[in-house]
Enzyme design. Structure first.
Site, mmCIF file in Angstrom:
data_model
loop_
_atom_site.group_PDB
_atom_site.id
_atom_site.type_symbol
_atom_site.label_atom_id
_atom_site.label_comp_id
_atom_site.label_asym_id
_atom_site.label_seq_id
_atom_site.Cartn_x
_atom_site.Cartn_y
_atom_site.Cartn_z
ATOM 1 N N TYR A 56 0.860 -1.180 0.000
ATOM 2 C CA TYR A 56 0.000 0.000 0.000
ATOM 3 C C TYR A 56 0.897 1.232 0.000
ATOM 4 O O TYR A 56 1.891 1.296 0.729
ATOM 5 C CB TYR A 56 -0.890 0.022 1.240
ATOM 6 C CG TYR A 56 -1.731 1.286 1.366
ATOM 7 C CD1 TYR A 56 -3.028 1.325 0.851
ATOM 8 C CD2 TYR A 56 -1.230 2.434 1.984
ATOM 9 C CE1 TYR A 56 -3.791 2.484 0.947
ATOM 10 C CE2 TYR A 56 -1.984 3.583 2.079
ATOM 11 C CZ TYR A 56 -3.264 3.604 1.555
ATOM 12 O OH TYR A 56 -4.016 4.750 1.645
ATOM 13 N N GLU A 115 -3.365 7.646 -4.094
ATOM 14 C CA GLU A 115 -3.429 6.387 -3.350
ATOM 15 C C GLU A 115 -3.295 5.199 -4.300
ATOM 16 O O GLU A 115 -4.050 5.083 -5.264
ATOM 17 C CB GLU A 115 -4.753 6.299 -2.591
ATOM 18 C CG GLU A 115 -4.857 5.073 -1.704
ATOM 19 C CD GLU A 115 -6.182 5.030 -0.949
ATOM 20 O OE1 GLU A 115 -6.156 4.760 0.260
ATOM 21 O OE2 GLU A 115 -7.240 5.262 -1.565
#
Length: 298
Positions: free
Chosen positions: A154, A241
């Site tokens: 992530y 993101e």
């Protein structure tokens, strides 16, 4: 799922408990209780921005009709693909269409299958936990190359109101809800505040990649982080993101899924970007409020 959409405050609404917990353990996602509007764009648009900046992404194509979906799948020349409904909502994979089709993200193995599924997606509403029963219309689908991943990470760049500047967030546990990681394995989330005046160096990115756990992929990860930060600055982004940032079977890193949000106050210098806004995906009150340059009532 967007970290900020869960952890921040949107239009004055209080964030969920998981978001409050994440803010306590991760200062980089602290958010003030104030009304804000940010531009959100579709996944395929975000992927195109990344691609144009030299960031590695899977091959993809976009379609507005079932026949275009078939042609898009043929253009990828692959038997392993994904079809993704282009709807601005989290939880697409667990949602359902009012056509009866379940899931807005599916694996496909042929152009024929792409066309068949597109017939049940395009022009229909996708209902997810985030949209509620009203759902949101799907006008396009994205056909993308399916990667066989070894490791998933992530990575995000966000605006940290606590430090009044950008911050990097990373985790070795990607491809899942980042809030679950924050709750169950808080030590797996790393953050790095950035001095907006000094900028971000490749050396900082390399150390951050090592701290996150990219190990032998740290050099690749650092290169990607530098390019993503350049996008963040150039496009007046509030969120970049990537979930997941994944290693494929050949050892290369790819941004498999991207979510980009942008500061509404920058619309005067980001005309081309703001022309991408899809009002069909937003609350009608937001559309009306935007004309008056105010935030919609909660």
């Amino acid at each position: 799922m967007s970290l900020l959409s869960k952890c921040g405050t949107c239009l004055g609404k209080q964030s969920l408990q998981a978001g409050d917990f994440l803010r306590r353990i991760c200062p980089a996602v602290s958010a003030a209780s104030q009304q804000v509007r940010n531009l959100s764009i579709h996944e395929y648009m975000s992927m195109k921005i990344l691609q144009d900046a030299g960031v590695p992404v899977p091959k993809f194509a976009v379609a507005s009709t079932p026949k275009e979906a078939r042609a898009a799948a043929e253009s990828l020349e692959s038997k392993d693909m994904m079809i993704k409904a282009q709807v601005l909502a989290g939880g697409r994979g667990k949602g359902y269409f009012d056509s009866g089709l379940k899931a807005g993200v599916k694996m496909i193995f042929s152009p024929e299958e792409a066309e068949q599924l597109a017939e049940k997606m395009i022009g229909f509403k996708l209902i997810t936990k985030q949209t509620g029963e009203r759902g949101r219309i799907c006008s396009k689908v994205m056909i993308s190359q399916r990667l066989f991943t070894r490791r998933e990470f992530y990575f995000a760049i966000v605006m940290d109101r606590a430090t009044q500047g950008p911050a990097l967030i990373g985790s070795s546990q990607g491809g899942v809800n980042i809030e679950d990681v924050a709750r169950d394995s808080p030590d797996a989330i790393k953050t790095l505040p950035i001095n907006i005046e000094k900028g971000l160096t490749r050396e900082q990115c390399l150390k951050f990649a090592t701290d996150v756990g990219f190990e032998d992929l740290s050099e690749q990860a650092a290169d990607i982080m530098v390019k993503l930060y350049a996008i963040f600055l150039k496009k007046d982004a509030t969120t970049v993101e990537i979930n997941p940032l994944a290693e494929d079977s050949s050892g290369h890193l790819y941004c498999v899924d991207a979510k980009l949000n942008f500061d509404d106050n920058a619309d005067f210098r980001q005309k081309e970007l703001f022309a991408l806004r899809d009002w069909s995906q937003e609350d009608e009150r937001e559309h009306e409020a935007s004309k008056l340059n105010v935030c919609a009532p909660v």
